[in-house]
Motif scaffolding. Sequence first.
Motif, short mmCIF file in Angstrom:
data_model
loop_
_atom_site.label_atom_id
_atom_site.label_comp_id
_atom_site.label_asym_id
_atom_site.label_seq_id
_atom_site.Cartn_x
_atom_site.Cartn_y
_atom_site.Cartn_z
N LEU A 268 10.96 22.34 -65.94
CA LEU A 268 10.12 22.39 -67.12
C LEU A 268 10.50 21.30 -68.11
CD1 LEU A 268 9.94 26.25 -67.73
CD2 LEU A 268 8.15 24.79 -66.80
N ALA A 269 11.80 21.05 -68.25
CA ALA A 269 12.25 20.00 -69.16
C ALA A 269 11.79 18.63 -68.69
CB ALA A 269 13.78 20.03 -69.28
N PHE B 183 18.47 15.97 -69.15
CA PHE B 183 17.59 17.03 -68.68
C PHE B 183 16.50 16.46 -67.79
CE2 PHE B 183 19.20 18.44 -72.84
CZ PHE B 183 19.83 19.61 -72.46
N THR C 98 14.14 25.95 -65.81
CA THR C 98 14.41 25.15 -67.01
C THR C 98 14.52 23.66 -66.73
OG1 THR C 98 15.51 27.04 -68.04
CG2 THR C 98 15.98 24.87 -68.97
N GLY D 134 16.08 17.55 -63.99
CA GLY D 134 14.83 18.13 -63.53
C GLY D 134 14.26 17.39 -62.34
N LEU E 97 12.02 32.04 -64.56
CA LEU E 97 11.93 31.14 -65.72
C LEU E 97 13.28 30.49 -66.08
CD1 LEU E 97 9.75 30.10 -67.57
CD2 LEU E 97 10.34 31.88 -69.22
N PRO E 98 14.41 31.24 -66.05
CA PRO E 98 15.69 30.54 -66.30
C PRO E 98 16.00 29.47 -65.25
CG PRO E 98 15.94 32.91 -66.60
CD PRO E 98 14.60 32.70 -65.98
#
Length: 306
Positions: free
Chosen positions: A224-225, A294, A221, A298, A217-218
């Motif tokens: 996901l962003a 972000f 990021t 991403g 999950l980290p």
Amino acid sequence: MTTADAALPVTSTPAVAALAEASGKAKRKLTSPWASLAALVIAVLWTLPTLGLAISSFRPAAEIKTTGWWTFFTDPQVTLDNYRTVLSTTGTGGLGSYFVNSFVIVIPSVVIPISLAALAAYAFAWIDFKGRNLLFIAIFALQIVPIQVTLIPLLTLYVDGGLAGSFWSIWLSHSIFALPLAIFLLHNFMREIPRELIEAARMDGAGHVQIFFRVLLPLLTPALAAIGIFQFLWVWNDLLVALTFSGSSSDVQPITVALANLSGTQGTAWHLLSAGAFVSIIVPVAVFLSLQRFFVRGLLAGGLKG
């Protein structure tokens, strides 16, 4: 120094020099004056309609109907009556109530598909189960299904289930439409993560839940962003889904539906349309400008390795 050490610089220097020269040429091409000029022209052409819309929203109604927005620079006339009218008299509660509805719609419509897509992408990427590849291909194929052909079947299900005309019907619809692409992108990102990292976590006794939340999950990021920003902009600007599943109830209709109604009832009131349109784009523009780093990060995540 050995003979091999002495020979290494002689054989590697031409390759290094050629690589540096090619890199320098590519950099010069990307930073050439013509490239900068082309980027500037594209930026101006892209921004010009928004500038005209912003200027028109502050001009009096008589000026908008008789002159172009560019005449503002020679005869500047500014008024806030357009915004006062739009925010106070549109529908039953003005654009303000529809503005709140848009936030109520967009936040769950972003959180729900991203949460489900992240879990599904992890299962497809790192859990070996029967029929995994076939199911992933089926989900990927759902991206080619047009939204328009699903509206009537979904609306029938919502009517039978008593969800029609509620926020739930809009939340579920946006989540359904967003899941295939989100799962596909997050799956591809997770597959780029080294297997050694997952194996090391398993050697330490971590299960799937710990691996997902503490290890992956980290690292997810940026992806996901990017997906979250894209989904936010898509849902905020959506008219078709909201107009289909919100029904005639103004309590659940977003600002895009209010603008469509304003366009239908005030077709010649360009001063109100421009003000209402500019109100509706304030939030997506602010979100994209504040989170664009972000978004770019991403998009590039997983594309470069090393």
